[in-house]
Enzyme design. Structure first.
Site, short mmCIF file in Angstrom:
data_model
loop_
_atom_site.label_atom_id
_atom_site.label_comp_id
_atom_site.label_asym_id
_atom_site.label_seq_id
_atom_site.Cartn_x
_atom_site.Cartn_y
_atom_site.Cartn_z
N ARG A 1 0.83 -1.20 0.00
CA ARG A 1 0.00 0.00 0.00
C ARG A 1 0.86 1.25 0.00
NH1 ARG A 1 -4.46 -1.06 4.16
NH2 ARG A 1 -4.72 -3.29 3.88
N ARG B 1 -4.78 6.28 -0.05
CA ARG B 1 -5.56 7.47 0.31
C ARG B 1 -4.76 8.63 0.88
NH1 ARG B 1 -9.80 3.76 3.37
NH2 ARG B 1 -7.80 2.75 3.65
N ARG C 1 -10.06 7.80 -7.17
CA ARG C 1 -11.06 6.99 -6.49
C ARG C 1 -12.43 7.66 -6.43
NH1 ARG C 1 -12.87 4.02 -4.67
NH2 ARG C 1 -12.44 3.27 -2.59
N ASP D 1 -5.38 -5.55 -5.72
CA ASP D 1 -5.75 -5.95 -4.36
C ASP D 1 -5.70 -7.47 -4.29
OD1 ASP D 1 -7.01 -4.73 -1.73
OD2 ASP D 1 -7.95 -6.67 -2.09
N TYR E 1 -10.95 -14.16 4.50
CA TYR E 1 -12.00 -13.29 3.93
C TYR E 1 -13.15 -14.11 3.35
CZ TYR E 1 -9.14 -9.11 4.50
OH TYR E 1 -8.42 -8.09 5.03
O1 CP3 Z 1 0.89 -0.91 -2.14
C1 CP3 Z 1 0.30 -0.66 -3.18
O2 CP3 Z 1 0.35 0.46 -3.72
C2 CP3 Z 1 -0.43 -1.78 -3.87
C3 CP3 Z 1 -1.81 -1.87 -3.59
C4 CP3 Z 1 -2.41 -2.82 -2.59
C5 CP3 Z 1 -3.77 -2.68 -2.21
N1 CP3 Z 1 -4.10 -3.73 -1.42
C6 CP3 Z 1 -4.68 -1.61 -2.67
C7 CP3 Z 1 -5.69 -1.19 -1.69
C8 CP3 Z 1 -1.92 -3.96 -1.96
C9 CP3 Z 1 -0.51 -4.55 -1.97
C10 CP3 Z 1 -3.01 -4.53 -1.22
C11 CP3 Z 1 -2.92 -5.79 -0.47
C12 CP3 Z 1 -3.97 -6.11 0.49
N2 CP3 Z 1 -5.34 -5.91 0.38
C13 CP3 Z 1 -3.72 -6.82 1.68
C14 CP3 Z 1 -2.37 -7.36 2.11
C15 CP3 Z 1 -1.48 -6.30 2.66
C16 CP3 Z 1 -1.98 -5.71 3.96
O3 CP3 Z 1 -2.23 -4.52 3.96
O4 CP3 Z 1 -2.07 -6.45 4.94
C17 CP3 Z 1 -4.96 -6.99 2.34
C18 CP3 Z 1 -5.19 -7.66 3.67
C19 CP3 Z 1 -5.97 -6.42 1.51
C20 CP3 Z 1 -7.44 -6.37 1.74
C21 CP3 Z 1 -7.89 -4.96 1.82
N3 CP3 Z 1 -8.14 -4.15 0.72
C22 CP3 Z 1 -8.03 -4.15 2.98
C23 CP3 Z 1 -7.83 -4.62 4.38
C24 CP3 Z 1 -8.37 -2.84 2.54
C25 CP3 Z 1 -8.51 -1.60 3.39
C26 CP3 Z 1 -9.90 -1.21 3.67
C27 CP3 Z 1 -9.93 0.22 4.17
O5 CP3 Z 1 -10.62 1.03 3.53
O6 CP3 Z 1 -9.24 0.53 5.15
C28 CP3 Z 1 -8.44 -2.87 1.14
C29 CP3 Z 1 -8.71 -1.72 0.27
C30 CP3 Z 1 -7.50 -1.21 -0.40
N4 CP3 Z 1 -6.73 -1.96 -1.21
C31 CP3 Z 1 -6.97 0.11 -0.32
C32 CP3 Z 1 -5.84 0.13 -1.14
C33 CP3 Z 1 -4.94 1.30 -1.46
C34 CP3 Z 1 -7.57 1.27 0.51
C35 CP3 Z 1 -7.97 2.45 -0.29
C36 CP3 Z 1 -9.22 2.37 -1.09
O7 CP3 Z 1 -10.23 1.78 -0.65
O8 CP3 Z 1 -9.17 2.96 -2.17
#
Ligand code: CP3
Length: 325
Positions: A2, A6, A15, A51, A126
């Site tokens: 990540r 945001r 977004r 993701d 999940y």
């Molecule tokens: O790092 C990067 O730039 C690559 C993008 C990336 C995302 N998700 C985009 C994302 C990566 C590597 C992930 C991996 C991911 N997704 C994991 C493993 C890494 C970790 O953080 O533990 C997990 C568990 C997920 C599942 C997931 N997707 C979660 C827990 C969330 C957050 C929910 C929230 O709103 O807090 C997401 C959404 C997500 N995926 C975001 C991003 C940038 C949040 C921003 C958004 O919703 O646009």
């Protein structure tokens, strides 16, 4: 992980026009978002914007990602019959947009590109819980009450992620990271019995690709020696274990990635600097430390703090940096 997200206004702007899964499924948008942090700061690698649920959504389950919550599956997998709803992933046919984004990025990038997937346990959590969970109780219940169904679920996720990761390297990814974000919820016995065999198979099947394989988890202090046995070349460590202690647990012959607490980046610069220097001091200039946060960048993080952090780490490691590939 990540690296995009945001905390960047340019990410929030994209977004506003598209759902996160839409961004992931549009190669030009995914490539653009991947590039955003690199235009702001000279990090040493890019991580593909996608993701962990993107390939799973192509395997026969409806998944959406709720802002502020995470992945949600309305019709969760809770039994052997449910597991049969999943089919094995065909990356080229079912997630071509990911491979196209990688190809686009390789034309533009001057630093290595990291591809990734979720690890079977974290994905299973999940799928079984139906959403984010604090206790992972239904996942553990399935594992203990129907080990055959659990094995089938881990098997199909493991094979599918192996194919998915291989396809990413074939498309141009130069390193791979496997996120087992919630493995730290398991005790070492359950990890050994119900997760490690699949991880060994997964990393074993990727060994011939000859790219660095990063194995990441959160809260995995007691699992580190077992994670080492899974076979990756780099072990991710969060901030709960001091870096040198974690490194000793996995062995100095593998590389480690981490381990600044992401919440530290919300503090005034003087304290960020102090904590970052502590991480570097604990790495002690040994070869094989990838400086990183112990988990993803938090939405409220000032961009300037991250820019200063990248500069600080570069300054302090000048002359010793090398690409593990
Ligand atoms: O790092 C990067 O730039 C690559 C993008 C990336 C995302 N998700 C985009 C994302 C990566 C590597 C992930 C991996 C991911 N997704 C994991 C493993 C890494 C970790 O953080 O533990 C997990 C568990 C997920 C599942 C997931 N997707 C979660 C827990 C969330 C957050 C929910 C929230 O709103 O807090 C997401 C959404 C997500 N995926 C975001 C991003 C940038 C949040 C921003 C958004 O919703 O646009």
């Amino acid at each position: 992980m990540r690296q995009a997200g945001r905390y960047l206004p340019e990410y929030r702007a994209i977004r506003e026009t598209a759902d996160i899964l839409e961004v992931c499924r549009a190669p030009d948008l995914a490539a653009e978002v991947t590039m955003q942090p690199l235009r702001r700061m000279p990090v040493d690698a890019a991580i593909l914007f996608s993701d962990i649920m993107v390939p799973v959504a192509a395997m026969g389950v409806d998944v959406r990602i709720e802002a502020g919550r995470g992945p949600v599956v309305d019709d969760p997998i809770r039994s052997a019959t449910d597991v049969r709803r999943l089919h094995s992933l065909q990356p080229e046919a079912e997630v071509p947009f990911v491979l196209e984004a990688i190809a686009l990025l390789r034309k533009e990038l001057e630093v290595p590109l990291i591809g990734f997937s979720g690890a079977p346990f974290t994905l299973a959590s999940y799928l079984v819980e139906g959403g984010p969970s604090r206790t992972h109780e239904r996942t553990k219940a399935l594992m203990h009450s129907d080990p055959e169904a659990w094995d089938r679920l881990m098997g199909i996720l493991g094979h599918s992620m192996a194919r998915y990761l291989r396809a990413q390297v074939e498309a141009g990814a130069q390193a791979l990271q496997v996120f087992d974000s919630w493995a730290g919820a398991l005790d070492p016995d359950d990890y050994f019995l119900f997760v490690l065999p699949t991880m060994r198979e997964l990393f074993g099947s990727l060994a011939d690709l000859d790219v660095p394989l990063i194995h990441f988890g959160v809260g995995t202090g007691e699992l580190l020696p077992l994670m080492r046995d899974a076979g990756a070349s780099v072990i991710g460590v969060d901030w709960r274990v001091p870096l040198h202690v974690a490194w000793e647990r996995v062995g100095f012959d593998v590389a480690v990635q981490g381990n600044l607490d992401p919440t530290a980046c919300l503090a005034p610069w003087a304290s960020v600097e102090k904590k970052a220097l502590t991480v570097l001091r604990r790495a002690a200039g040994r070869p094989g430390h990838v400086f990183n946060l112990g988990h993803g960048v938090l939405p409220g993080t000032p961009v300037e703090t991250l820019q200063r952090l990248v500069d600080l780490v570069h300054e302090r490691t000048e002359g010793t940096r090398e690409w593990a590939g």
